[in-house]
Design a protein around this motif. Sequence first.
Motif, PDB file in Angstrom:
ATOM      1  N   CYS A 121      -2.570   0.024  -4.123  1.00 37.95           N
ATOM      2  CA  CYS A 121      -2.267  -1.277  -3.515  1.00 37.95           C
ATOM      3  C   CYS A 121      -1.734  -2.175  -4.617  1.00 37.95           C
ATOM      4  O   CYS A 121      -2.501  -2.638  -5.458  1.00 37.95           O
ATOM      5  CB  CYS A 121      -3.519  -1.852  -2.882  1.00 37.95           C
ATOM      6  SG  CYS A 121      -3.325  -3.513  -2.186  1.00 37.95           S
ATOM      7  N   GLY A 170      -1.726  -5.879   3.246  1.00 42.67           N
ATOM      8  CA  GLY A 170      -0.579  -5.013   3.067  1.00 42.67           C
ATOM      9  C   GLY A 170      -0.132  -4.455   4.403  1.00 42.67           C
ATOM     10  O   GLY A 170      -0.766  -4.672   5.441  1.00 42.67           O
ATOM     11  N   ALA A 183       0.841  -1.192   0.000  1.00 40.89           N
ATOM     12  CA  ALA A 183       0.000   0.000   0.000  1.00 40.89           C
ATOM     13  C   ALA A 183       0.876   1.242   0.000  1.00 40.89           C
ATOM     14  O   ALA A 183       1.920   1.279   0.664  1.00 40.89           O
ATOM     15  CB  ALA A 183      -0.907  -0.001   1.226  1.00 40.89           C
ATOM     16  N   TRP A 187     -10.367  -2.196   1.308  1.00 42.80           N
ATOM     17  CA  TRP A 187      -9.566  -1.190   2.033  1.00 42.80           C
ATOM     18  C   TRP A 187     -10.164  -1.065   3.428  1.00 42.80           C
ATOM     19  O   TRP A 187     -11.383  -0.911   3.582  1.00 42.80           O
ATOM     20  CB  TRP A 187      -9.610   0.162   1.329  1.00 42.80           C
ATOM     21  CG  TRP A 187      -8.734   0.258   0.118  1.00 42.80           C
ATOM     22  CD1 TRP A 187      -9.116   0.097  -1.182  1.00 42.80           C
ATOM     23  CD2 TRP A 187      -7.337   0.554   0.086  1.00 42.80           C
ATOM     24  NE1 TRP A 187      -8.042   0.269  -2.014  1.00 42.80           N
ATOM     25  CE2 TRP A 187      -6.933   0.542  -1.258  1.00 42.80           C
ATOM     26  CE3 TRP A 187      -6.383   0.817   1.068  1.00 42.80           C
ATOM     27  CZ2 TRP A 187      -5.616   0.796  -1.657  1.00 42.80           C
ATOM     28  CZ3 TRP A 187      -5.070   1.059   0.685  1.00 42.80           C
ATOM     29  CH2 TRP A 187      -4.703   1.050  -0.668  1.00 42.80           C
ATOM     30  N   CYS A 221      -4.785  -2.324   2.671  1.00 44.32           N
ATOM     31  CA  CYS A 221      -5.483  -3.051   1.619  1.00 44.32           C
ATOM     32  C   CYS A 221      -5.368  -4.546   1.903  1.00 44.32           C
ATOM     33  O   CYS A 221      -4.404  -4.994   2.530  1.00 44.32           O
ATOM     34  CB  CYS A 221      -4.952  -2.710   0.236  1.00 44.32           C
ATOM     35  SG  CYS A 221      -3.226  -3.140  -0.064  1.00 44.32           S
TER      36      CYS A 221
END
Length: 125
Positions: free
Chosen positions: A22, A116, A6, A36, A96
């Motif tokens: 992302c 992420g 991200a 998200w 993300c």
Amino acid sequence: DVQLQASGGGLVQPGGSLRLSCQASGFTFGDYAVGWFRQAPWKPREAVSCIGNTGGSTLNSASTKGRFTISRDVAKNTAYLQMNNLQPEDTAVYYCAAGRPIASTARDSGAYYYWGQGTLVTVSS
């Protein structure tokens, strides 16, 4: 290795905009929905927006509807979150995630397999 990277966070004034990205690698990005999520200090993680694996369906939280737009480019293995009219209450670390939720679990962080590292968004004057 599976990775979700991200990026795009930063400091922005109230009313400003940011676009988060992302970047996915190590798995078949087009087979997974993307969500998200965000987490502010001392608050639980919450779903912000999610998009189906084909990009044909999206969901937004009530607090971000009309201001945030999620999209994805499967060819680039990348998902985006365009955030407009940012407010101080949007300040959080944004994550993300990729997974295979069903419609009823799209906002459930437990439905996502890959995450992420997060990118910090600070909205302040």
